[in-house]
Design an enzyme around this catalytic site. Sequence first.
Site, PDB file in Angstrom:
ATOM      1  N   GLU A 102       4.542   4.750  11.408  1.00 52.87           N
ATOM      2  CA  GLU A 102       5.884   5.314  11.623  1.00 52.87           C
ATOM      3  C   GLU A 102       6.895   4.400  10.929  1.00 52.87           C
ATOM      4  O   GLU A 102       6.555   3.276  10.547  1.00 52.87           O
ATOM      5  CB  GLU A 102       6.167   5.394  13.127  1.00 52.87           C
ATOM      6  CG  GLU A 102       5.163   6.302  13.834  1.00 52.87           C
ATOM      7  CD  GLU A 102       5.470   6.528  15.307  1.00 52.87           C
ATOM      8  OE1 GLU A 102       6.452   5.942  15.816  1.00 52.87           O
ATOM      9  OE2 GLU A 102       4.728   7.318  15.921  1.00 52.87           O
ATOM     10  N   PRO A 103       8.160   4.874  10.805  1.00 47.16           N
ATOM     11  CA  PRO A 103       9.137   4.027  10.113  1.00 47.16           C
ATOM     12  C   PRO A 103       9.242   2.624  10.720  1.00 47.16           C
ATOM     13  O   PRO A 103       9.388   1.641  10.007  1.00 47.16           O
ATOM     14  CB  PRO A 103      10.451   4.806  10.283  1.00 47.16           C
ATOM     15  CG  PRO A 103      10.025   6.232  10.426  1.00 47.16           C
ATOM     16  CD  PRO A 103       8.716   6.198  11.149  1.00 47.16           C
ATOM     17  N   GLY A 113       4.064  -0.207  11.480  1.00 43.07           N
ATOM     18  CA  GLY A 113       2.934  -0.123  10.552  1.00 43.07           C
ATOM     19  C   GLY A 113       1.870  -1.095  11.024  1.00 43.07           C
ATOM     20  O   GLY A 113       0.903  -0.719  11.684  1.00 43.07           O
ATOM     21  N   GLN A 116      -4.075  -9.863 -18.897  1.00 43.61           N
ATOM     22  CA  GLN A 116      -3.873 -11.064 -19.728  1.00 43.61           C
ATOM     23  C   GLN A 116      -4.811 -11.038 -20.940  1.00 43.61           C
ATOM     24  O   GLN A 116      -4.396 -11.361 -22.062  1.00 43.61           O
ATOM     25  CB  GLN A 116      -4.128 -12.316 -18.867  1.00 43.61           C
ATOM     26  CG  GLN A 116      -3.573 -13.593 -19.458  1.00 43.61           C
ATOM     27  CD  GLN A 116      -2.051 -13.594 -19.510  1.00 43.61           C
ATOM     28  OE1 GLN A 116      -1.395 -12.793 -18.853  1.00 43.61           O
ATOM     29  NE2 GLN A 116      -1.495 -14.461 -20.327  1.00 43.61           N
ATOM     30  N   GLY A 137      -0.418  -8.052 -25.128  1.00 42.98           N
ATOM     31  CA  GLY A 137       0.629  -7.016 -25.079  1.00 42.98           C
ATOM     32  C   GLY A 137       0.067  -5.639 -24.819  1.00 42.98           C
ATOM     33  O   GLY A 137       0.697  -4.816 -24.136  1.00 42.98           O
ATOM     34  N   GLU A 172      -3.987   0.473   5.432  1.00 37.28           N
ATOM     35  CA  GLU A 172      -5.024   0.286   6.466  1.00 37.28           C
ATOM     36  C   GLU A 172      -5.096  -1.155   6.954  1.00 37.28           C
ATOM     37  O   GLU A 172      -6.161  -1.701   7.199  1.00 37.28           O
ATOM     38  CB  GLU A 172      -6.373   0.801   5.978  1.00 37.28           C
ATOM     39  CG  GLU A 172      -6.278   2.278   5.626  1.00 37.28           C
ATOM     40  CD  GLU A 172      -7.581   3.002   5.559  1.00 37.28           C
ATOM     41  OE1 GLU A 172      -8.486   2.670   6.322  1.00 37.28           O
ATOM     42  OE2 GLU A 172      -7.670   3.916   4.721  1.00 37.28           O
ATOM     43  N   THR A 206      -2.506  -4.782   6.359  1.00 32.45           N
ATOM     44  CA  THR A 206      -2.204  -5.696   5.242  1.00 32.45           C
ATOM     45  C   THR A 206      -3.167  -6.882   5.231  1.00 32.45           C
ATOM     46  O   THR A 206      -3.901  -7.113   6.204  1.00 32.45           O
ATOM     47  CB  THR A 206      -0.768  -6.245   5.408  1.00 32.45           C
ATOM     48  OG1 THR A 206      -0.734  -6.970   6.656  1.00 32.45           O
ATOM     49  CG2 THR A 206       0.280  -5.147   5.420  1.00 32.45           C
TER      50      THR A 206
END
Length: 388
Positions: free
Chosen positions: A130-131, A134, A340, A344, A367, A369
Amino acid sequence: MSYETFPFSDEHKMLRETVRDLVREKIAPRAIELDETHEFPAAAMAELGELGLLGVYVPEEYGGVGMDFTAYIIAMEELAKGCGSTTLTYTAHTGLCITPILLLGTHEQKLKYLPALCSGEELGCFGLSEPGSGSDAGNLQTRAWKDGSDWVLSGSKMWITNGNRARRMVACAKTDPEQPRGKGITAFIVDMKSPGVSVPKIEDKLGLRASATAQVFLDDVRVPEAEVLGSIDTGFPVFMQTLEGGRVAIAAMSLGLAEAAFEKAVEYSKQRHTFGRALAHHQTIQTYIADMATEIEAARLLVYQAAFKKAAGESVAREGAMAKLYASEMAMRVCEKAIQIHGGYGYVREFEVERIYRDAKLCTIGEGTSEVQQLVIARQILGAAAKG
Ligand SMILES: Cc1cc2nc3c(=O)[nH]c(=O)nc-3n(C[C@H](O)[C@H](O)[C@H](O)COP(=O)(O)OP(=O)(O)OC[C@H]3O[C@@H](n4cnc5c(N)ncnc54)[C@H](O)[C@@H]3O)c2cc1C
Protein backbone atom coordinates in the site's frame (compact mmCIF):
# COMPACT_ATOMS: atom_id res chain seq x y z
CA MET A 1 28.80 -26.13 -13.96
CA SER A 2 26.80 -26.00 -10.76
CA TYR A 3 23.66 -27.35 -12.51
CA GLU A 4 25.25 -30.79 -12.20
CA THR A 5 25.33 -30.46 -8.40
CA PHE A 6 21.56 -30.74 -8.25
CA PRO A 7 19.28 -33.74 -8.94
CA PHE A 8 17.31 -32.27 -11.84
CA SER A 9 14.87 -34.83 -13.24
CA ASP A 10 14.47 -35.54 -16.96
CA GLU A 11 11.26 -33.48 -16.83
CA HIS A 12 13.18 -30.54 -15.35
CA LYS A 13 15.78 -30.79 -18.12
CA MET A 14 13.12 -30.99 -20.82
CA LEU A 15 11.32 -28.02 -19.33
CA ARG A 16 14.52 -25.97 -19.35
CA GLU A 17 15.03 -26.77 -23.03
CA THR A 18 11.40 -25.93 -23.85
CA VAL A 19 11.58 -22.54 -22.13
CA ARG A 20 14.98 -21.83 -23.69
CA ASP A 21 13.54 -22.47 -27.16
CA LEU A 22 10.54 -20.25 -26.47
CA VAL A 23 12.78 -17.47 -25.16
CA ARG A 24 15.17 -17.69 -28.09
CA GLU A 25 12.46 -17.80 -30.75
CA LYS A 26 9.71 -15.57 -29.41
CA ILE A 27 10.49 -13.74 -26.18
CA ALA A 28 14.05 -12.37 -26.42
CA PRO A 29 13.61 -10.97 -29.95
CA ARG A 30 10.81 -8.66 -28.72
CA ALA A 31 12.42 -7.50 -25.45
CA ILE A 32 13.91 -4.24 -26.81
CA GLU A 33 10.65 -3.28 -28.52
CA LEU A 34 8.51 -4.02 -25.47
CA ASP A 35 10.85 -1.98 -23.26
CA GLU A 36 10.53 0.97 -25.64
CA THR A 37 6.78 0.79 -26.27
CA HIS A 38 5.79 -0.45 -22.79
CA GLU A 39 3.55 -2.94 -24.58
CA PHE A 40 2.22 -5.51 -22.12
CA PRO A 41 3.70 -8.97 -22.85
CA ALA A 42 0.28 -10.48 -23.60
CA ALA A 43 1.55 -12.71 -26.42
CA ALA A 44 4.29 -14.17 -24.22
CA MET A 45 1.79 -14.85 -21.43
CA ALA A 46 -0.47 -16.64 -23.92
CA GLU A 47 2.48 -18.80 -25.01
CA LEU A 48 3.29 -19.59 -21.38
CA GLY A 49 -0.34 -20.57 -20.83
CA GLU A 50 -0.29 -22.89 -23.84
CA LEU A 51 2.86 -24.59 -22.58
CA GLY A 52 1.30 -25.12 -19.15
CA LEU A 53 3.84 -22.88 -17.46
CA LEU A 54 1.30 -20.55 -15.85
CA GLY A 55 0.15 -23.51 -13.76
CA VAL A 56 3.51 -25.25 -13.66
CA TYR A 57 3.19 -26.50 -10.05
CA VAL A 58 -0.62 -26.62 -9.92
CA PRO A 59 -2.08 -30.16 -9.71
CA GLU A 60 -3.68 -31.39 -12.92
CA GLU A 61 -7.16 -31.56 -11.34
CA TYR A 62 -7.05 -27.75 -11.08
CA GLY A 63 -5.79 -27.16 -14.62
CA GLY A 64 -2.04 -27.22 -13.99
CA VAL A 65 0.68 -29.55 -15.20
CA GLY A 66 1.57 -30.88 -11.74
CA MET A 67 5.30 -30.26 -11.75
CA ASP A 68 7.17 -28.96 -8.69
CA PHE A 69 8.55 -25.69 -7.35
CA THR A 70 11.96 -26.35 -8.90
CA ALA A 71 10.32 -26.46 -12.33
CA TYR A 72 8.91 -22.99 -11.70
CA ILE A 73 12.34 -21.69 -10.70
CA ILE A 74 13.86 -23.14 -13.88
CA ALA A 75 11.19 -21.31 -15.89
CA MET A 76 11.93 -18.06 -14.04
CA GLU A 77 15.68 -18.30 -14.69
CA GLU A 78 15.28 -19.07 -18.38
CA LEU A 79 12.60 -16.43 -18.99
CA ALA A 80 14.72 -13.76 -17.33
CA LYS A 81 17.51 -14.45 -19.83
CA GLY A 82 15.19 -13.15 -22.52
CA CYS A 83 12.88 -10.50 -21.06
CA GLY A 84 12.66 -9.13 -17.52
CA SER A 85 9.22 -7.60 -18.04
CA THR A 86 7.72 -10.93 -19.12
CA THR A 87 9.37 -12.61 -16.14
CA LEU A 88 7.90 -10.18 -13.60
CA THR A 89 4.46 -10.44 -15.22
CA TYR A 90 4.69 -14.23 -15.02
CA THR A 91 5.83 -14.38 -11.40
CA ALA A 92 3.14 -11.95 -10.21
CA HIS A 93 0.50 -14.13 -11.87
CA THR A 94 1.79 -17.58 -10.96
CA GLY A 95 3.92 -17.10 -7.86
CA LEU A 96 1.87 -14.42 -6.15
CA CYS A 97 -1.76 -14.94 -7.25
CA ILE A 98 -2.01 -18.68 -7.89
CA THR A 99 0.15 -19.68 -4.90
CA PRO A 100 -2.05 -18.28 -2.08
CA ILE A 101 -5.13 -19.82 -3.74
CA LEU A 102 -3.32 -23.17 -3.77
CA LEU A 103 -2.17 -22.73 -0.16
CA LEU A 104 -5.42 -21.48 1.33
CA GLY A 105 -8.26 -22.13 -1.09
CA THR A 106 -10.99 -24.67 -0.56
CA HIS A 107 -11.42 -27.43 -3.16
CA GLU A 108 -14.35 -25.43 -4.61
CA GLN A 109 -12.33 -22.21 -4.83
CA LYS A 110 -9.47 -24.01 -6.54
CA LEU A 111 -11.86 -25.58 -9.05
CA LYS A 112 -13.50 -22.22 -9.66
CA TYR A 113 -10.41 -20.04 -10.12
CA LEU A 114 -7.33 -22.05 -10.97
CA PRO A 115 -8.19 -23.50 -14.42
CA ALA A 116 -8.72 -20.04 -15.96
CA LEU A 117 -5.58 -18.70 -14.27
CA CYS A 118 -3.52 -21.72 -15.40
CA SER A 119 -4.64 -21.43 -19.02
CA GLY A 120 -4.09 -17.68 -19.11
CA GLU A 121 -7.73 -16.98 -19.86
CA GLU A 122 -7.67 -14.82 -16.74
CA LEU A 123 -4.73 -12.91 -15.32
CA GLY A 124 -3.98 -12.60 -11.62
CA CYS A 125 -2.28 -10.17 -9.29
CA PHE A 126 -1.32 -9.86 -5.63
CA GLY A 127 -2.37 -6.94 -3.49
CA LEU A 128 -0.27 -6.63 -0.38
CA SER A 129 1.65 -3.33 -0.66
CA GLU A 130 0.00 0.00 0.00
CA PRO A 131 1.15 3.62 -0.28
CA GLY A 132 2.15 3.62 3.40
CA SER A 133 3.24 0.00 3.86
CA GLY A 134 5.71 -1.95 1.75
CA SER A 135 8.46 -3.35 3.94
CA ASP A 136 6.15 -2.82 6.90
CA ALA A 137 3.45 -4.89 5.20
CA GLY A 138 1.81 -5.95 8.45
CA ASN A 139 0.82 -2.32 8.98
CA LEU A 140 -1.57 -2.23 6.03
CA GLN A 141 -4.53 0.17 6.19
CA THR A 142 -7.07 -1.41 3.81
CA ARG A 143 -10.11 -2.36 5.89
CA ALA A 144 -12.75 -5.05 5.41
CA TRP A 145 -15.97 -5.39 7.36
CA LYS A 146 -18.97 -7.67 7.16
CA ASP A 147 -22.21 -6.32 5.70
CA GLY A 148 -24.96 -8.94 5.42
CA SER A 149 -23.47 -11.94 3.65
CA ASP A 150 -20.73 -9.88 1.94
CA TRP A 151 -17.45 -8.39 3.01
CA VAL A 152 -16.78 -4.77 2.04
CA LEU A 153 -13.20 -3.72 1.24
CA SER A 154 -11.96 -0.17 1.31
CA GLY A 155 -8.42 1.07 0.81
CA SER A 156 -5.63 1.58 -1.67
CA LYS A 157 -3.09 -0.90 -3.04
CA MET A 158 0.19 0.27 -4.55
CA TRP A 159 2.76 -1.18 -6.98
CA ILE A 160 0.45 -3.99 -8.07
CA THR A 161 2.03 -5.90 -10.94
CA ASN A 162 -0.69 -6.77 -13.52
CA GLY A 163 -3.10 -4.57 -11.51
CA ASN A 164 -4.68 -3.04 -14.62
CA ARG A 165 -4.87 -6.34 -16.51
CA ALA A 166 -5.87 -8.85 -13.87
CA ARG A 167 -9.33 -10.31 -13.43
CA ARG A 168 -8.46 -11.69 -9.96
CA MET A 169 -6.53 -10.06 -7.17
CA VAL A 170 -5.58 -11.90 -4.02
CA ALA A 171 -5.77 -8.98 -1.64
CA CYS A 172 -5.41 -8.62 2.05
CA ALA A 173 -7.23 -6.31 4.38
CA LYS A 174 -7.44 -5.65 8.10
CA THR A 175 -10.56 -7.35 9.43
CA ASP A 176 -9.90 -6.74 13.11
CA PRO A 177 -8.52 -3.21 13.66
CA GLU A 178 -8.09 -3.92 17.37
CA GLN A 179 -5.35 -6.45 16.60
CA PRO A 180 -1.67 -5.36 16.42
CA ARG A 181 0.35 -5.15 13.16
CA GLY A 182 0.47 -8.41 11.22
CA LYS A 183 -2.62 -9.79 12.97
CA GLY A 184 -6.36 -9.52 12.29
CA ILE A 185 -5.68 -9.64 8.54
CA THR A 186 -7.71 -11.66 6.03
CA ALA A 187 -7.09 -12.65 2.43
CA PHE A 188 -9.80 -12.20 -0.23
CA ILE A 189 -10.16 -13.14 -3.89
CA VAL A 190 -11.30 -9.87 -5.46
CA ASP A 191 -13.01 -9.79 -8.85
CA MET A 192 -11.33 -6.79 -10.47
CA LYS A 193 -14.52 -6.13 -12.45
CA SER A 194 -16.47 -5.46 -9.24
CA PRO A 195 -17.99 -2.00 -8.74
CA GLY A 196 -15.63 0.15 -6.68
CA VAL A 197 -12.38 -1.24 -8.15
CA SER A 198 -10.44 1.38 -10.08
CA VAL A 199 -6.90 1.78 -11.41
CA PRO A 200 -6.07 5.48 -11.27
CA LYS A 201 -2.40 5.19 -12.20
CA ILE A 202 0.10 3.03 -14.08
CA GLU A 203 3.66 3.73 -12.93
CA ASP A 204 6.34 4.95 -15.33
CA LYS A 205 9.36 2.93 -14.27
CA LEU A 206 13.15 2.77 -14.53
CA GLY A 207 13.05 -0.80 -15.83
CA LEU A 208 10.69 -3.70 -16.49
CA ARG A 209 8.84 -1.13 -18.51
CA ALA A 210 6.56 -3.57 -20.33
CA SER A 211 5.26 -4.98 -17.06
CA ALA A 212 2.26 -3.10 -15.69
CA THR A 213 2.65 -1.65 -12.18
CA ALA A 214 -0.62 -0.17 -11.00
CA GLN A 215 -2.20 1.63 -8.15
CA VAL A 216 -5.54 0.01 -7.31
CA PHE A 217 -8.32 1.74 -5.37
CA LEU A 218 -10.86 -0.38 -3.52
CA ASP A 219 -13.83 1.83 -2.82
CA ASP A 220 -16.40 -0.15 -0.80
CA VAL A 221 -15.88 -3.22 -2.98
CA ARG A 222 -18.27 -6.02 -2.08
CA VAL A 223 -16.73 -9.50 -1.86
CA PRO A 224 -19.05 -12.47 -1.24
CA GLU A 225 -18.28 -14.63 1.78
CA ALA A 226 -17.41 -17.50 -0.61
CA GLU A 227 -14.40 -15.48 -1.86
CA VAL A 228 -12.72 -15.24 1.54
CA LEU A 229 -9.44 -17.10 1.23
CA GLY A 230 -8.73 -19.13 4.36
CA SER A 231 -10.09 -18.18 7.73
CA ILE A 232 -10.88 -14.70 9.01
CA ASP A 233 -8.08 -12.73 10.71
CA THR A 234 -5.34 -15.26 9.87
CA GLY A 235 -4.29 -14.26 6.34
CA PHE A 236 -0.97 -12.61 7.04
CA PRO A 237 1.17 -15.75 7.62
CA VAL A 238 -0.06 -17.07 4.26
CA PHE A 239 1.13 -13.93 2.53
CA MET A 240 4.48 -14.37 4.21
CA GLN A 241 4.58 -18.01 3.07
CA THR A 242 3.75 -16.85 -0.48
CA LEU A 243 6.63 -14.39 -0.33
CA GLU A 244 8.99 -17.11 0.95
CA GLY A 245 8.69 -18.85 -2.43
CA GLY A 246 8.48 -15.49 -4.17
CA ARG A 247 11.93 -14.59 -2.93
CA VAL A 248 13.44 -17.70 -4.48
CA ALA A 249 11.66 -16.77 -7.71
CA ILE A 250 13.09 -13.23 -7.69
CA ALA A 251 16.51 -14.73 -6.94
CA ALA A 252 16.10 -16.93 -10.04
CA MET A 253 15.06 -13.89 -12.06
CA SER A 254 18.20 -12.08 -10.86
CA LEU A 255 20.27 -15.08 -11.88
CA GLY A 256 18.77 -15.18 -15.38
CA LEU A 257 19.25 -11.44 -15.90
CA ALA A 258 22.88 -11.66 -14.73
CA GLU A 259 23.53 -14.64 -17.02
CA ALA A 260 22.13 -12.72 -20.01
CA ALA A 261 24.32 -9.68 -19.30
CA PHE A 262 27.34 -11.93 -18.74
CA GLU A 263 26.88 -13.81 -22.02
CA LYS A 264 26.63 -10.54 -23.92
CA ALA A 265 29.77 -9.21 -22.20
CA VAL A 266 31.77 -12.36 -22.99
CA GLU A 267 30.70 -12.25 -26.62
CA TYR A 268 31.49 -8.56 -26.94
CA SER A 269 34.92 -8.98 -25.30
CA LYS A 270 35.88 -11.42 -28.06
CA GLN A 271 34.71 -9.17 -30.89
CA ARG A 272 35.83 -5.70 -29.83
CA HIS A 273 39.47 -4.85 -30.44
CA THR A 274 41.47 -2.13 -28.70
CA PHE A 275 45.21 -1.56 -28.90
CA GLY A 276 45.38 -4.21 -31.62
CA ARG A 277 43.86 -7.01 -29.54
CA ALA A 278 40.49 -8.34 -28.48
CA LEU A 279 39.21 -6.96 -25.20
CA ALA A 280 39.26 -10.55 -23.96
CA HIS A 281 43.03 -10.44 -24.21
CA HIS A 282 43.37 -7.62 -21.67
CA GLN A 283 43.96 -8.90 -18.18
CA THR A 284 41.66 -6.41 -16.47
CA ILE A 285 38.76 -7.59 -18.64
CA GLN A 286 39.67 -11.18 -17.81
CA THR A 287 39.43 -10.47 -14.08
CA TYR A 288 36.02 -8.87 -14.64
CA ILE A 289 34.85 -11.96 -16.53
CA ALA A 290 36.24 -14.29 -13.86
CA ASP A 291 34.56 -12.37 -11.03
CA MET A 292 31.23 -12.24 -12.88
CA ALA A 293 31.31 -15.99 -13.60
CA THR A 294 32.18 -16.82 -10.00
CA GLU A 295 29.40 -14.67 -8.59
CA ILE A 296 26.85 -16.15 -11.00
CA GLU A 297 27.92 -19.66 -10.00
CA ALA A 298 27.57 -18.82 -6.29
CA ALA A 299 24.09 -17.36 -6.87
CA ARG A 300 23.03 -20.43 -8.84
CA LEU A 301 24.02 -22.66 -5.92
CA LEU A 302 21.97 -20.55 -3.49
CA VAL A 303 18.96 -20.40 -5.84
CA TYR A 304 18.74 -24.14 -6.49
CA GLN A 305 19.57 -25.08 -2.90
CA ALA A 306 16.49 -23.07 -1.86
CA ALA A 307 14.39 -24.35 -4.78
CA PHE A 308 15.01 -28.04 -4.10
CA LYS A 309 14.44 -27.57 -0.36
CA LYS A 310 11.14 -25.80 -0.99
CA ALA A 311 10.12 -28.42 -3.54
CA ALA A 312 10.68 -31.02 -0.80
CA GLY A 313 8.10 -29.19 1.31
CA GLU A 314 10.54 -27.57 3.75
CA SER A 315 10.60 -23.97 4.89
CA VAL A 316 13.16 -21.79 3.11
CA ALA A 317 12.77 -18.62 5.18
CA ARG A 318 16.54 -18.37 5.58
CA GLU A 319 17.68 -19.92 2.29
CA GLY A 320 15.16 -17.92 0.24
CA ALA A 321 16.22 -14.64 1.84
CA MET A 322 19.90 -15.48 1.34
CA ALA A 323 19.33 -16.45 -2.29
CA LYS A 324 17.39 -13.25 -3.01
CA LEU A 325 19.80 -10.96 -1.18
CA TYR A 326 22.87 -12.40 -2.83
CA ALA A 327 21.49 -13.00 -6.33
CA SER A 328 19.84 -9.58 -6.69
CA GLU A 329 22.87 -7.65 -5.46
CA MET A 330 25.08 -9.90 -7.59
CA ALA A 331 22.96 -9.10 -10.66
CA MET A 332 23.57 -5.39 -10.12
CA ARG A 333 27.34 -5.94 -9.91
CA VAL A 334 27.40 -8.24 -12.95
CA CYS A 335 25.24 -5.92 -15.08
CA GLU A 336 27.37 -2.93 -14.12
CA LYS A 337 30.50 -4.78 -15.20
CA ALA A 338 28.79 -5.91 -18.41
CA ILE A 339 28.10 -2.26 -19.28
CA GLN A 340 31.70 -1.35 -18.43
CA ILE A 341 33.03 -4.08 -20.73
CA HIS A 342 30.88 -2.67 -23.55
CA GLY A 343 32.24 0.85 -22.96
CA GLY A 344 30.09 3.51 -24.68
CA TYR A 345 28.15 0.81 -26.51
CA GLY A 346 27.00 -0.49 -23.14
CA TYR A 347 25.32 2.82 -22.43
CA VAL A 348 22.96 2.69 -25.40
CA ARG A 349 19.80 0.71 -26.05
CA GLU A 350 21.00 -1.43 -28.93
CA PHE A 351 23.39 -3.56 -26.93
CA GLU A 352 20.77 -4.48 -24.33
CA VAL A 353 22.99 -4.59 -21.24
CA GLU A 354 21.64 -1.22 -20.10
CA ARG A 355 18.08 -2.60 -20.21
CA ILE A 356 19.08 -5.67 -18.24
CA TYR A 357 20.76 -3.41 -15.66
CA ARG A 358 17.60 -1.31 -15.31
CA ASP A 359 15.43 -4.43 -15.09
CA ALA A 360 17.66 -6.08 -12.49
CA LYS A 361 17.39 -3.17 -10.04
CA LEU A 362 13.82 -4.15 -9.16
CA CYS A 363 15.10 -7.47 -7.83
CA THR A 364 16.78 -5.65 -4.90
CA ILE A 365 13.41 -4.03 -4.02
CA GLY A 366 10.37 -6.18 -4.92
CA GLU A 367 9.14 -8.96 -2.63
CA GLY A 368 11.21 -7.55 0.20
CA THR A 369 14.15 -5.20 -0.19
CA SER A 370 17.75 -6.26 0.37
CA GLU A 371 17.61 -4.60 3.80
CA VAL A 372 14.51 -6.64 4.69
CA GLN A 373 16.26 -9.85 3.55
CA GLN A 374 19.14 -8.95 5.87
CA LEU A 375 16.66 -8.56 8.74
CA VAL A 376 15.07 -11.94 7.92
CA ILE A 377 18.46 -13.67 7.81
CA ALA A 378 19.69 -11.99 11.02
CA ARG A 379 16.50 -12.99 12.86
CA GLN A 380 16.98 -16.60 11.74
CA ILE A 381 20.47 -16.55 13.20
CA LEU A 382 19.97 -14.41 16.30
CA GLY A 383 16.43 -15.49 17.21
CA ALA A 384 14.83 -13.50 20.03
CA ALA A 385 18.06 -11.50 20.59
CA ALA A 386 17.47 -9.72 17.23
CA LYS A 387 14.05 -8.50 18.35
CA GLY A 388 14.90 -7.42 21.90
C1 LIG B 1 8.00 -2.75 -10.08
C2 LIG B 1 7.40 -3.16 -8.76
C3 LIG B 1 6.49 -4.19 -8.71
C4 LIG B 1 5.87 -4.54 -7.50
N1 LIG B 1 4.88 -5.51 -7.50
C5 LIG B 1 4.16 -5.71 -6.36
C6 LIG B 1 3.00 -6.55 -6.38
O1 LIG B 1 2.64 -7.14 -7.41
N2 LIG B 1 2.27 -6.67 -5.23
C7 LIG B 1 2.62 -6.05 -4.07
O2 LIG B 1 1.94 -6.22 -3.07
N3 LIG B 1 3.74 -5.25 -4.02
C8 LIG B 1 4.50 -5.05 -5.13
N4 LIG B 1 5.60 -4.22 -5.11
C9 LIG B 1 5.94 -3.53 -3.86
C10 LIG B 1 7.27 -3.95 -3.24
O3 LIG B 1 7.16 -5.19 -2.65
C11 LIG B 1 7.66 -2.83 -2.26
O4 LIG B 1 8.01 -1.70 -3.03
C12 LIG B 1 8.80 -3.23 -1.38
O5 LIG B 1 8.39 -4.21 -0.47
C13 LIG B 1 9.37 -2.03 -0.60
O6 LIG B 1 8.37 -1.31 0.03
P1 LIG B 1 8.30 0.28 -0.10
O7 LIG B 1 8.39 0.60 -1.55
O8 LIG B 1 7.11 0.74 0.64
O9 LIG B 1 9.63 0.81 0.59
P2 LIG B 1 9.81 1.13 2.15
O10 LIG B 1 9.27 0.02 2.96
O11 LIG B 1 9.29 2.48 2.42
O12 LIG B 1 11.40 1.14 2.27
C14 LIG B 1 12.21 2.26 1.89
C15 LIG B 1 13.67 1.93 2.22
O13 LIG B 1 13.82 1.75 3.63
C16 LIG B 1 14.35 0.48 3.91
N5 LIG B 1 13.76 -0.03 5.15
C17 LIG B 1 12.45 -0.08 5.45
N6 LIG B 1 12.29 -0.63 6.69
C18 LIG B 1 13.53 -0.93 7.13
C19 LIG B 1 14.05 -1.52 8.34
N7 LIG B 1 13.24 -1.97 9.31
N8 LIG B 1 15.39 -1.68 8.45
C20 LIG B 1 16.22 -1.27 7.46
N9 LIG B 1 15.80 -0.71 6.31
C21 LIG B 1 14.48 -0.55 6.15
C22 LIG B 1 13.97 -0.38 2.72
O14 LIG B 1 14.84 -1.50 2.58
C23 LIG B 1 14.14 0.61 1.58
O15 LIG B 1 15.50 0.72 1.25
C24 LIG B 1 6.25 -3.88 -6.31
C25 LIG B 1 7.21 -2.86 -6.35
C26 LIG B 1 7.76 -2.48 -7.56
C27 LIG B 1 8.75 -1.34 -7.56
